[in-house]
Motif scaffolding. Structure first.
Motif, PDB file in Angstrom:
ATOM      1  N   CYS A 143       0.688  -1.229   0.015  1.00 35.71           N
ATOM      2  CA  CYS A 143      -0.090   0.037  -0.089  1.00 35.71           C
ATOM      3  C   CYS A 143       0.931   1.231  -0.123  1.00 35.71           C
ATOM      4  O   CYS A 143       0.555   2.468  -0.774  1.00 35.71           O
ATOM      5  CB  CYS A 143      -0.923   0.103   1.218  1.00 35.71           C
ATOM      6  SG  CYS A 143      -2.336  -1.126   1.143  1.00 35.71           S
ATOM      7  N   THR A 144       1.857   1.337   0.867  1.00 38.94           N
ATOM      8  CA  THR A 144       2.910   2.548   0.825  1.00 38.94           C
ATOM      9  C   THR A 144       3.530   2.535  -0.542  1.00 38.94           C
ATOM     10  O   THR A 144       3.693   3.772  -1.025  1.00 38.94           O
ATOM     11  CB  THR A 144       3.804   2.255   1.942  1.00 38.94           C
ATOM     12  OG1 THR A 144       3.092   2.045   3.404  1.00 38.94           O
ATOM     13  CG2 THR A 144       4.682   3.600   2.164  1.00 38.94           C
ATOM     14  N   ALA A 145       4.100   1.576  -1.017  1.00 38.76           N
ATOM     15  CA  ALA A 145       4.657   1.616  -2.151  1.00 38.76           C
ATOM     16  C   ALA A 145       3.635   2.168  -3.353  1.00 38.76           C
ATOM     17  O   ALA A 145       3.931   3.040  -4.093  1.00 38.76           O
ATOM     18  CB  ALA A 145       5.154   0.241  -2.812  1.00 38.76           C
ATOM     19  N   GLY A 146       2.423   1.797  -3.254  1.00 34.83           N
ATOM     20  CA  GLY A 146       1.382   2.236  -4.311  1.00 34.83           C
ATOM     21  C   GLY A 146       1.329   3.927  -4.171  1.00 34.83           C
ATOM     22  O   GLY A 146       1.071   4.537  -5.119  1.00 34.83           O
ATOM     23  N   VAL A 147       1.032   4.287  -2.688  1.00 37.37           N
ATOM     24  CA  VAL A 147       0.537   5.728  -2.706  1.00 37.37           C
ATOM     25  C   VAL A 147       1.818   6.335  -3.191  1.00 37.37           C
ATOM     26  O   VAL A 147       1.833   7.527  -3.628  1.00 37.37           O
ATOM     27  CB  VAL A 147       0.416   5.633  -1.136  1.00 37.37           C
ATOM     28  CG1 VAL A 147       0.406   7.056  -0.816  1.00 37.37           C
ATOM     29  CG2 VAL A 147      -0.808   5.065  -0.738  1.00 37.37           C
ATOM     30  N   ILE A 148       3.334   5.931  -2.512  1.00 35.57           N
ATOM     31  CA  ILE A 148       4.226   6.837  -2.865  1.00 35.57           C
ATOM     32  C   ILE A 148       4.590   6.981  -4.493  1.00 35.57           C
ATOM     33  O   ILE A 148       4.958   8.063  -4.959  1.00 35.57           O
ATOM     34  CB  ILE A 148       5.510   6.162  -2.108  1.00 35.57           C
ATOM     35  CG1 ILE A 148       5.319   6.264  -0.613  1.00 35.57           C
ATOM     36  CG2 ILE A 148       6.757   7.036  -2.637  1.00 35.57           C
ATOM     37  CD1 ILE A 148       6.379   5.893  -0.020  1.00 35.57           C
ATOM     38  N   THR A 149       4.411   5.607  -5.204  1.00 35.48           N
ATOM     39  CA  THR A 149       4.304   5.858  -6.643  1.00 35.48           C
ATOM     40  C   THR A 149       3.392   6.640  -7.205  1.00 35.48           C
ATOM     41  O   THR A 149       3.740   7.730  -8.198  1.00 35.48           O
ATOM     42  CB  THR A 149       4.001   4.332  -7.372  1.00 35.48           C
ATOM     43  OG1 THR A 149       5.170   3.331  -6.721  1.00 35.48           O
ATOM     44  CG2 THR A 149       3.960   4.486  -8.778  1.00 35.48           C
ATOM     45  N   ILE A 150       2.089   6.873  -6.743  1.00 28.84           N
ATOM     46  CA  ILE A 150       1.333   7.991  -7.266  1.00 28.84           C
ATOM     47  C   ILE A 150       1.945   9.029  -6.935  1.00 28.84           C
ATOM     48  O   ILE A 150       1.731  10.219  -7.903  1.00 28.84           O
ATOM     49  CB  ILE A 150      -0.088   7.411  -6.780  1.00 28.84           C
ATOM     50  CG1 ILE A 150      -0.586   6.438  -7.275  1.00 28.84           C
ATOM     51  CG2 ILE A 150      -1.174   8.774  -7.107  1.00 28.84           C
ATOM     52  CD1 ILE A 150      -1.908   5.774  -6.540  1.00 28.84           C
ATOM     53  N   PHE A 151       2.325   9.481  -5.636  1.00 33.01           N
ATOM     54  CA  PHE A 151       2.759  10.630  -5.477  1.00 33.01           C
ATOM     55  C   PHE A 151       4.222  11.101  -6.290  1.00 33.01           C
ATOM     56  O   PHE A 151       4.231  12.411  -6.491  1.00 33.01           O
ATOM     57  CB  PHE A 151       3.449  10.902  -3.901  1.00 33.01           C
ATOM     58  CG  PHE A 151       3.766  11.879  -3.504  1.00 33.01           C
ATOM     59  CD1 PHE A 151       3.043  13.231  -3.130  1.00 33.01           C
ATOM     60  CD2 PHE A 151       5.188  12.359  -3.194  1.00 33.01           C
ATOM     61  CE1 PHE A 151       3.576  14.540  -2.502  1.00 33.01           C
ATOM     62  CE2 PHE A 151       5.788  13.275  -2.951  1.00 33.01           C
ATOM     63  CZ  PHE A 151       4.795  14.633  -2.599  1.00 33.01           C
ATOM     64  N   THR A 152       4.853  10.024  -6.478  1.00 35.33           N
ATOM     65  CA  THR A 152       6.101  10.284  -7.403  1.00 35.33           C
ATOM     66  C   THR A 152       5.640  10.888  -8.779  1.00 35.33           C
ATOM     67  O   THR A 152       6.207  11.659  -9.379  1.00 35.33           O
ATOM     68  CB  THR A 152       6.849   9.420  -7.291  1.00 35.33           C
ATOM     69  OG1 THR A 152       7.449   8.877  -6.088  1.00 35.33           O
ATOM     70  CG2 THR A 152       8.294   9.588  -8.355  1.00 35.33           C
TER      71      THR A 152
END
Length: 647
Positions: free
Chosen positions: A367-376
């Protein structure tokens, strides 16, 4: 169960230290320091395969678990570097650089940065290694793409191990063939045997030319699993084979100078990859090499090697962006020390915590990887829009300098008009030939600069001009010697069947005036009188040789929001080898033919060059190629002075 091997961490240290020192500019003893990446590929292939095999043995393997482990290992430190680099990029990069940086972020989170850099790296204009802080992520992308396919094959063919190994061996051989083809297979033979062309940069950046290195590590893991323990069957040869592996790596780091060998990867890559494989197979704790690699300082560097790899490139790039010259020795040592410090902090506070399954569950990681990917991705779009807005804001009262760079500073301006002319105009009209008003402009990007000088200054309006491109890597030469003997190994394939003046001879025969402009190398400059003689020109034809120009290392960002008075005071010395070659041409070429550009536009015996025109416009955006204003300024000087003023 997978057994931890201290010597593998020591091997990681042997890989990371040469890479950092090579990129830092220590290319004397570490001329082949870049091979550390190839060693990393072998280590990764070995470790990944060993983990998969161990989990298959215990019945615990799952694709979800595999990708969870990769996320824990790769993403936390990578995202940290991305966000830190983005802050400095936002503050310090020019609009064009910032836009490319934003595009790089998109390519990283879509696991395709190697494809992005392959597409953008033309090996000449684009200074990727020096000016893009995230260019080194191409190797991570190669590994990530490998991880997408390899575990899936292992999963579905787990009950057909012999078929799996055979399939992987065939893929490895195919990958090696493609690597060698891109690594200049043609240059080792005089035959023009071609039915497929694997582009040099493609084999460097893409998995097609790199997969065999990872698979060598995989085969090492298969071998050790079958033989139960490290080097069991060849126990009595362990000392010798592990020492041989270490010797291979040391020789590679010291002697595989990219200027003297074909482009990597190729058959030469077998040296460091074989060295790493021998150490993995036989360099256990019972050998001298294994004990040497297991000493605490090397193991420590190996433990933080991933963070060191991530940190070193951004720090070196931003140091270059903030200086108008390459960082000095003391600065480099400070940067390397900072790399070590930041890597240690990343390891303890980022890498280790996220690997701890007790602190972060699989669900939290994904979940964290997904959120940070979207943020990136949002950050990347923001940086790209910011780059565009900064250029647009210039017309509303800001510093026009940025707008000038955005519109004319990129290499596409240099090449566009010349290339378009070459594509549309292959020969002179009959009327032009009859009136002796034909000019053949031949050369590399410096010839493209000359054509821009002609256009911007409206010179030679009564002439018809045809252009012909010969890469600076290949040079302009006609003579009894084999031209390829003088060309750097990495460029021989490119120069074998193209970029040769012999293909321009029909144009030369038609022209009344021939202009040669190039980034002359000393070897071609010494042979230029012979080249001119063998052209067999008529007495009616005129030849002009235009010498190279150079303004030192130019960092355009340093002059943003500076006053015109400040910019007019900026002067730098050209690179010594350019001055040397110009003086050589001045001694060997008749004054009625040679145009010493540096002497005309720079001052004094040492030829100190202004970086800005009298009205405060940047002359060269990279130290060698001209902006629109630079083309107009330099053109007005050389076409209004001898010998070109005769035209």
């Amino acid at each position: 169960m997978l057994v931890y091997r201290e010597e593998i961490d020591g091997l990681r240290a042997l890989a990371i230290v040469p890479v950092i020192l090579y990129h830092a500019g220590f290319t004397g003893f570490f001329a082949g320091g870049y091979v550390g990446v190839d060693i990393f590929f072998v280590i990764s292939g070995y470790l990944i395969t060993s983990l998969i095999e161990a989990e298959f043995d215990s019945g615990t393997f799952s694709l979800g678990h595999f990708y969870e482990r990769r996320c824990r290992r790769i993403l936390p430190a990578l995202f940290l570097i991305i966000f830190v680099s983005s802050g400095f990029a936002y503050c310090w990069m020019l609009p064009e650089q910032l836009k490319e940086f934003g595009q790089t972020l998109i390519s990283i989170v879509t696991l395709s940065s190697n494809i992005f850099f392959w597409f953008n790296d033309d090996g000449y204009f684009v200074q990727l290694t020096e000016l893009n802080p995230l260019v080194h992520t191409w190797s991570l992308a190669v590994e990530e793409q490998f991880y997408v396919i390899f575990p899936v094959l292992c999963y579905f063919l787990s009950n057909k191990k012999r078929f799996l190994v055979t399939l992987l061996a065939c893929l490895a051989l195919l990958s090696f063939f493609l690597a060698q083809w891109g690594g200049n297979l043609q240059s080792i033979s005089n035959d023009r045997f071609q039915f497929f062309s694997q582009h040099i940069c493609a084999s460097f950046y893409l998995p097609a030319g790199r997969a065999w290195e990872l698979l060598i590590g995989a085969f090492a893991a298969f071998y050790l699993r079958i033989n139960d323990s490290v080097g069991k069957r060849l126990y009595k040869y362990e000392q010798f084979l592990s020492f041989l592996g270490l010797a291979f790596i040391i020789i590679s780091v010291q002697y595989l100078d990219h200027r003297h060998i074909p482009p990597f990867p190729n058959c030469y890559t077998l040296l460091p990859t074989s060295g790493a494989t021998l150490i993995i197979l036989f360099g256990n704790k019972h050998t001298l090499v294994g004990r040497l690699l297991s000493i605490r300082p090397l193991r420590w560097l190996g433990l933080i090697s991933y963070s060191m790899y991530l940190w070193h490139q951004p720090l070196l790039v931003f140091a270059r962006l903030r200086s108008n010259q390459s960082p000095q020795f003391l600065i480099i040592l400070i940067i390397i020390s900072v790399v070590h410090l930041l890597s240690a902090l990343s390891y303890f506070f980022i890498e280790k915590p996220f690997r701890n399954k007790q602190r972060f569950s699989r669900r939290q990681i994904f979940c964290t990887a997904g959120v940070i990917t979207i943020f990136t991705l949002a950050l990347a779009i923001f940086l790209i829009r910011t780059a565009d807005n900064r250029s647009m804001m210039i017309s509303k009262g800001g510093d026009p300098y940025l707008f000038d760079l955005q519109k004319y500073g990129h290499w596409r301006y240099v090449a566009a008009a010349f290339t378009d002319r070459e594509r549309r105009k292959k020969t002179f009209s009959n009327e032009t030939i009859a009136s002796n008003r034909s000019i053949a402009l031949i050369g590399d990007s410096f010839a493209q600069d000359v054509y821009n000088m002609i256009i911007e200054g409206k010179h030679l309006l009564n002439y018809e001009i045809c252009t012909f491109y010969i890469s600076a890597k290949c040079q302009i030469y006609i003579g009894p010697e084999n031209r390829l003997d003088h060309i750097e190994a990495q460029y021989k394939q490119e120069c074998t069947n193209a970029n040769d003046i012999k293909y321009a001879l029909p144009l030369v025969r038609q022209a009344n005036i021939i202009l040669f402009a190039s980034y002359w190398m000393e070897w071609s400059a010494r042979r230029l009188p012979l080249t001119l003689k063998l052209l067999n020109l008529t007495k009616q034809q005129q030849v002009f040789i235009i010498g190279a120009k150079d303004f030192g290392d130019v960092r355009p960002m340093l002059y943003v929001n500076k006053s015109t008075q400040y910019r007019l005071k900026q002067r730098q010395s050209p690179k010594p080898h350019v001055v040397k070659v110009n003086r050589l041409l001045e001694q060997t070429i008749d004054k009625s033919m040679f145009v010493n550009t540096l002497k005309m536009v720079c001052i004094g015996y040492d030829e100190i060059c202004h970086l800005f025109t009298p009205d405060g416009k940047l002359i060269s955006y990279d130290g060698i190629h001209l902006t629109r204003y630079g083309a107009r300024h330099i053109g007005n000087i050389i076409f209004k002075n001898k010998p070109l003023n005769r035209l």
